[in-house]
Design a protein around this motif. Sequence first.
Motif, PDB file in Angstrom:
ATOM      1  N   GLU A 137       2.752  -2.212 -96.769  1.00  0.00           N
ATOM      2  CA  GLU A 137       4.233  -1.911 -96.369  1.00  0.00           C
ATOM      3  C   GLU A 137       4.621  -1.326 -95.226  1.00  0.00           C
ATOM      4  O   GLU A 137       5.438  -1.462 -94.557  1.00  0.00           O
ATOM      5  CB  GLU A 137       4.976  -1.202 -97.602  1.00  0.00           C
ATOM      6  CG  GLU A 137       5.165  -2.076 -99.025  1.00  0.00           C
ATOM      7  CD  GLU A 137       6.250  -2.914 -98.886  1.00  0.00           C
ATOM      8  OE1 GLU A 137       6.949  -2.727 -97.862  1.00  0.00           O
ATOM      9  OE2 GLU A 137       6.271  -3.939 -99.523  1.00  0.00           O
ATOM     10  N   GLY A 178      -0.339  -8.718 -94.393  1.00  0.00           N
ATOM     11  CA  GLY A 178      -0.203  -9.139 -95.700  1.00  0.00           C
ATOM     12  C   GLY A 178       0.637  -8.423 -96.700  1.00  0.00           C
ATOM     13  O   GLY A 178       1.046  -7.575 -96.314  1.00  0.00           O
ATOM     14  N   ALA A 179       0.429  -8.966 -97.806  1.00  0.00           N
ATOM     15  CA  ALA A 179       1.137  -8.298 -99.078  1.00  0.00           C
ATOM     16  C   ALA A 179       0.364  -8.385-100.103  1.00  0.00           C
ATOM     17  O   ALA A 179      -0.346  -9.122-100.397  1.00  0.00           O
ATOM     18  CB  ALA A 179       2.805  -8.769 -99.226  1.00  0.00           C
ATOM     19  N   GLN A 231       1.006  -9.105-104.363  1.00  0.00           N
ATOM     20  CA  GLN A 231       2.029  -9.591-105.136  1.00  0.00           C
ATOM     21  C   GLN A 231       1.553  -9.460-106.683  1.00  0.00           C
ATOM     22  O   GLN A 231       0.186  -8.971-106.684  1.00  0.00           O
ATOM     23  CB  GLN A 231       1.912 -11.190-104.970  1.00  0.00           C
ATOM     24  CG  GLN A 231       3.457 -11.696-104.380  1.00  0.00           C
ATOM     25  CD  GLN A 231       3.341 -13.158-104.514  1.00  0.00           C
ATOM     26  OE1 GLN A 231       2.242 -13.756-104.650  1.00  0.00           O
ATOM     27  NE2 GLN A 231       4.304 -13.454-105.378  1.00  0.00           N
ATOM     28  N   THR A 253      -1.794 -11.578-100.652  1.00  0.00           N
ATOM     29  CA  THR A 253      -1.162 -12.766-100.046  1.00  0.00           C
ATOM     30  C   THR A 253      -0.995 -12.641 -98.553  1.00  0.00           C
ATOM     31  O   THR A 253      -0.477 -11.545 -98.170  1.00  0.00           O
ATOM     32  CB  THR A 253       0.024 -13.146-100.808  1.00  0.00           C
ATOM     33  OG1 THR A 253       0.322 -14.372-100.091  1.00  0.00           O
ATOM     34  CG2 THR A 253       1.123 -12.420-100.568  1.00  0.00           C
ATOM     35  N   ILE A 310       5.243 -19.327-101.707  1.00  0.00           N
ATOM     36  CA  ILE A 310       4.778 -18.066-102.107  1.00  0.00           C
ATOM     37  C   ILE A 310       4.895 -18.406-103.733  1.00  0.00           C
ATOM     38  O   ILE A 310       5.643 -18.411-104.285  1.00  0.00           O
ATOM     39  CB  ILE A 310       5.517 -16.991-101.811  1.00  0.00           C
ATOM     40  CG1 ILE A 310       5.627 -16.582-100.406  1.00  0.00           C
ATOM     41  CG2 ILE A 310       4.914 -15.579-102.572  1.00  0.00           C
ATOM     42  CD1 ILE A 310       4.013 -16.234 -99.650  1.00  0.00           C
ATOM     43  N   ASN A 336      10.186  -7.594 -98.222  1.00  0.00           N
ATOM     44  CA  ASN A 336       8.880  -7.585 -97.444  1.00  0.00           C
ATOM     45  C   ASN A 336       8.749  -8.982 -96.925  1.00  0.00           C
ATOM     46  O   ASN A 336       8.584  -9.976 -97.594  1.00  0.00           O
ATOM     47  CB  ASN A 336       7.611  -7.392 -98.457  1.00  0.00           C
ATOM     48  CG  ASN A 336       6.537  -7.467 -97.767  1.00  0.00           C
ATOM     49  OD1 ASN A 336       6.354  -7.826 -96.574  1.00  0.00           O
ATOM     50  ND2 ASN A 336       5.406  -6.750 -98.347  1.00  0.00           N
ATOM     51  N   VAL A 339       6.856 -10.744 -95.344  1.00  0.00           N
ATOM     52  CA  VAL A 339       5.534 -11.441 -95.641  1.00  0.00           C
ATOM     53  C   VAL A 339       5.584 -12.274 -96.740  1.00  0.00           C
ATOM     54  O   VAL A 339       5.170 -13.390 -96.669  1.00  0.00           O
ATOM     55  CB  VAL A 339       4.335 -10.475 -95.940  1.00  0.00           C
ATOM     56  CG1 VAL A 339       3.144 -11.197 -96.274  1.00  0.00           C
ATOM     57  CG2 VAL A 339       4.003  -9.276 -94.826  1.00  0.00           C
ATOM     58  N   ILE A 340       6.399 -12.036 -98.066  1.00  0.00           N
ATOM     59  CA  ILE A 340       6.624 -12.874 -99.003  1.00  0.00           C
ATOM     60  C   ILE A 340       7.884 -13.175 -99.493  1.00  0.00           C
ATOM     61  O   ILE A 340       8.298 -13.915-100.185  1.00  0.00           O
ATOM     62  CB  ILE A 340       5.761 -11.984-100.065  1.00  0.00           C
ATOM     63  CG1 ILE A 340       6.293 -10.721-100.206  1.00  0.00           C
ATOM     64  CG2 ILE A 340       4.267 -12.189 -99.961  1.00  0.00           C
ATOM     65  CD1 ILE A 340       5.680 -10.128-101.701  1.00  0.00           C
TER      66      ILE A 340
END
Lengths: 219, 87
Positions: A95, A101-102, A104, A149, B15, B70, B72-73
């Motif tokens: 973050e 990336g992240a 999930q 992800t 996603i 966010n 990214v997603i």
Amino acid sequence: MSLRVGVVVFPGSNCEQDMLEAMRLVGGEPELLWHGDATVNGVDAVIVPGGFAHGDYLRPGAIARFSPVMSAVAEFAAAGGPVVGICNGFQVLTEAGLLPGALQKNAGLKFVCAPAQLRVETTNSVLTRAADKGAVLSIPINHFEGNYTCDAETLAQLRDEDRIVLRYVVNPNGSVDNIAGVCNEGRNVVGLMPHPERSTSELLGSTDGLPLLRSLLSV
Amino acid sequence: MIFSVHVEVRLRPGIADPQGSTIERAMPTLGFSGVSGVRVGKSIRFEIDAADEASARAEAEDLCSRFLTNPVIEDAIVELEPAGVAS
């Protein structure tokens, strides 16, 4: 002289005491860093431990990244200082933009709390430099949002630059390319979902976290 | 001028959405057999004090990209209107 390791505490962190114990065990000199203080107190390495942060409202790590301590952590990382984020700490570092990336929600919407088999994919990172490439480590995971992800371009870059630090042998959460941990371009910031501090004694079922924790202390 | 803002946070196309697919799988058990493409997002409402609609929108979109999503997603749809107008 032993290295000083700062362990960040957010409202909701719950692995910081385990990390202090683990760091003492491998010869570090750990201390807590409070989220409200905009300093890392001159430590030699920083760990962002697991648990929760600010209720993880909005998204895990989304609010923690604005904590005063995080600007100091970002500055420390930019100067090449070793920073490791574990579980919620990994979420905070993504973050904060310190890692790509992240994370999930797990595929299948299952909270997973179990030992995971991890393969060390590179020893070129602050968390694996004292480990053996290709070694399989048994280290527990304990998360609901650990499904790593990123977009295809980022994934290709991580592969090309040898920045996938750890992979699951058996994918527990849907992570792309079985990714359990990644590092930044400078290789001094590493994030991983598994908890090496919980694999530090045969009494806990595994000592496989020790080579990772020792890596952080080996300069 | 006060503007009411509604932000819909959505997972970006492509996603995986574990919540959406779990809901979708549960539907046939209730007899809903023709439902597909379930995606779960977030709805966030707030007010912004700004000089005009364009600057209110710019601020809301900045807030979305730096905090509420966010990137990214997720992405966001921003709906905005002068406060006091029934919605």
